[in-house]
Design a protein around this motif. Sequence first.
Motif, mmCIF file in Angstrom:
data_model
loop_
_atom_site.group_PDB
_atom_site.id
_atom_site.type_symbol
_atom_site.label_atom_id
_atom_site.label_comp_id
_atom_site.label_asym_id
_atom_site.label_seq_id
_atom_site.Cartn_x
_atom_site.Cartn_y
_atom_site.Cartn_z
ATOM 1 N N TYR A 106 0.825 -1.217 0.000
ATOM 2 C CA TYR A 106 0.000 0.000 0.000
ATOM 3 C C TYR A 106 0.854 1.260 0.000
ATOM 4 O O TYR A 106 0.344 2.342 -0.217
ATOM 5 N N GLY A 107 2.124 1.135 0.327
ATOM 6 C CA GLY A 107 3.016 2.284 0.350
ATOM 7 C C GLY A 107 4.043 2.167 1.446
ATOM 8 O O GLY A 107 3.879 1.399 2.399
ATOM 9 N N GLU A 108 5.102 2.941 1.295
ATOM 10 C CA GLU A 108 6.160 2.932 2.287
ATOM 11 C C GLU A 108 5.622 3.411 3.634
ATOM 12 O O GLU A 108 4.898 4.401 3.699
ATOM 13 N N HIS A 109 5.932 2.689 4.678
ATOM 14 C CA HIS A 109 5.543 3.012 6.057
ATOM 15 C C HIS A 109 4.038 2.898 6.296
ATOM 16 O O HIS A 109 3.544 3.386 7.320
ATOM 17 N N TYR A 110 3.285 2.295 5.395
ATOM 18 C CA TYR A 110 1.829 2.170 5.564
ATOM 19 C C TYR A 110 1.566 1.110 6.624
ATOM 20 O O TYR A 110 1.798 -0.076 6.429
ATOM 21 N N TYR A 111 1.067 1.560 7.787
ATOM 22 C CA TYR A 111 0.807 0.676 8.922
ATOM 23 C C TYR A 111 -0.676 0.742 9.203
ATOM 24 O O TYR A 111 -1.231 1.828 9.430
ATOM 25 N N ALA A 112 -1.357 -0.395 9.188
ATOM 26 C CA ALA A 112 -2.814 -0.378 9.301
ATOM 27 C C ALA A 112 -3.334 -1.614 10.016
ATOM 28 O O ALA A 112 -2.642 -2.631 10.141
ATOM 29 N N ALA A 113 -4.578 -1.501 10.472
ATOM 30 C CA ALA A 113 -5.330 -2.620 11.030
ATOM 31 C C ALA A 113 -6.756 -2.517 10.500
ATOM 32 O O ALA A 113 -7.252 -1.414 10.236
ATOM 33 N N PHE A 114 -7.394 -3.662 10.368
ATOM 34 C CA PHE A 114 -8.730 -3.719 9.785
ATOM 35 C C PHE A 114 -9.677 -4.495 10.700
ATOM 36 O O PHE A 114 -9.300 -5.546 11.229
ATOM 37 N N VAL A 115 -10.895 -3.984 10.847
ATOM 38 C CA VAL A 115 -11.935 -4.662 11.621
ATOM 39 C C VAL A 115 -13.274 -4.487 10.904
ATOM 40 O O VAL A 115 -13.409 -3.643 10.012
ATOM 41 N N MET A 116 -14.229 -5.290 11.334
ATOM 42 C CA MET A 116 -15.620 -5.084 10.936
ATOM 43 C C MET A 116 -16.397 -4.750 12.200
ATOM 44 O O MET A 116 -16.221 -5.407 13.236
ATOM 45 N N ASP A 117 -17.220 -3.705 12.125
ATOM 46 C CA ASP A 117 -18.023 -3.335 13.280
ATOM 47 C C ASP A 117 -19.156 -4.346 13.465
ATOM 48 O O ASP A 117 -19.338 -5.237 12.632
ATOM 49 N N PRO A 118 -19.933 -4.258 14.561
ATOM 50 C CA PRO A 118 -21.001 -5.237 14.789
ATOM 51 C C PRO A 118 -22.067 -5.284 13.685
ATOM 52 O O PRO A 118 -22.786 -6.271 13.573
ATOM 53 N N GLU A 119 -22.160 -4.251 12.875
ATOM 54 C CA GLU A 119 -23.122 -4.237 11.768
ATOM 55 C C GLU A 119 -22.513 -4.774 10.474
ATOM 56 O O GLU A 119 -23.199 -4.910 9.474
ATOM 57 N N VAL A 126 -5.141 3.737 10.010
ATOM 58 C CA VAL A 126 -3.886 3.755 9.264
ATOM 59 C C VAL A 126 -3.026 4.954 9.656
ATOM 60 O O VAL A 126 -3.545 6.030 9.947
ATOM 61 N N CYS A 127 -1.737 4.720 9.699
ATOM 62 C CA CYS A 127 -0.773 5.813 9.810
ATOM 63 C C CYS A 127 0.348 5.534 8.809
ATOM 64 O O CYS A 127 0.568 4.387 8.418
ATOM 65 N N ARG A 128 1.026 6.590 8.428
ATOM 66 C CA ARG A 128 2.096 6.452 7.427
ATOM 67 C C ARG A 128 3.395 7.032 7.958
ATOM 68 O O ARG A 128 4.191 7.548 7.199
ATOM 69 N N THR A 129 3.596 6.917 9.256
ATOM 70 C CA THR A 129 4.827 7.415 9.854
ATOM 71 C C THR A 129 5.869 6.294 9.863
ATOM 72 O O THR A 129 5.541 5.119 9.781
ATOM 73 N N SER A 130 7.118 6.661 10.005
ATOM 74 C CA SER A 130 8.192 5.673 9.992
ATOM 75 C C SER A 130 8.595 5.236 11.390
ATOM 76 O O SER A 130 9.723 4.802 11.596
ATOM 77 N N GLU A 131 7.700 5.331 12.345
ATOM 78 C CA GLU A 131 7.967 4.954 13.745
ATOM 79 C C GLU A 131 8.802 3.716 13.865
ATOM 80 O O GLU A 131 8.504 2.685 13.405
#
Length: 131
Positions: A106-119, A126-131
């Motif tokens: 998705y890109g350099e430093h692309y850090y993400a998590a994915f969920v589905m809500d109860p519906e 997502v953040c794109r920092t180089s932490e």
Amino acid sequence: MLHHISLGACDIERAATFYDAALRPLGYVRVWTDLRPGEQEQAVGYGPPGAGDRLAIKQVSSPLPWIPGFHVAFSAPGRASVDAFHAAALAAGGVDNGRPGLRPDYGEHYYAAFVMDPEGHRLEAVCRTSE
């Protein structure tokens, strides 16, 4: 470009509880509430503290169909916030749809998590920092 987005929820109180918890680690809070138990057309709005809503959750009478490819991505201030979003969302009744981690496709430093809500709405932090 976008002012805000609205999502439907059959169980508005459950949705409000979920979004209160899931969005808190990202720095977003409930900025307005129109909950009237037992009545129709209830809603809640979320955004940065002291600002207007960027996300509204509106009560609906029947589940909305799943839309392939549609999801809502929230900006996170850092990787720890992405991790906390994922954990809070799962603890509040969400379903894992992609553990926190780097997504180099998705890109350099692309850090993400994915969920589905109860519906069943698909959400991403997502953040794109180089932490």
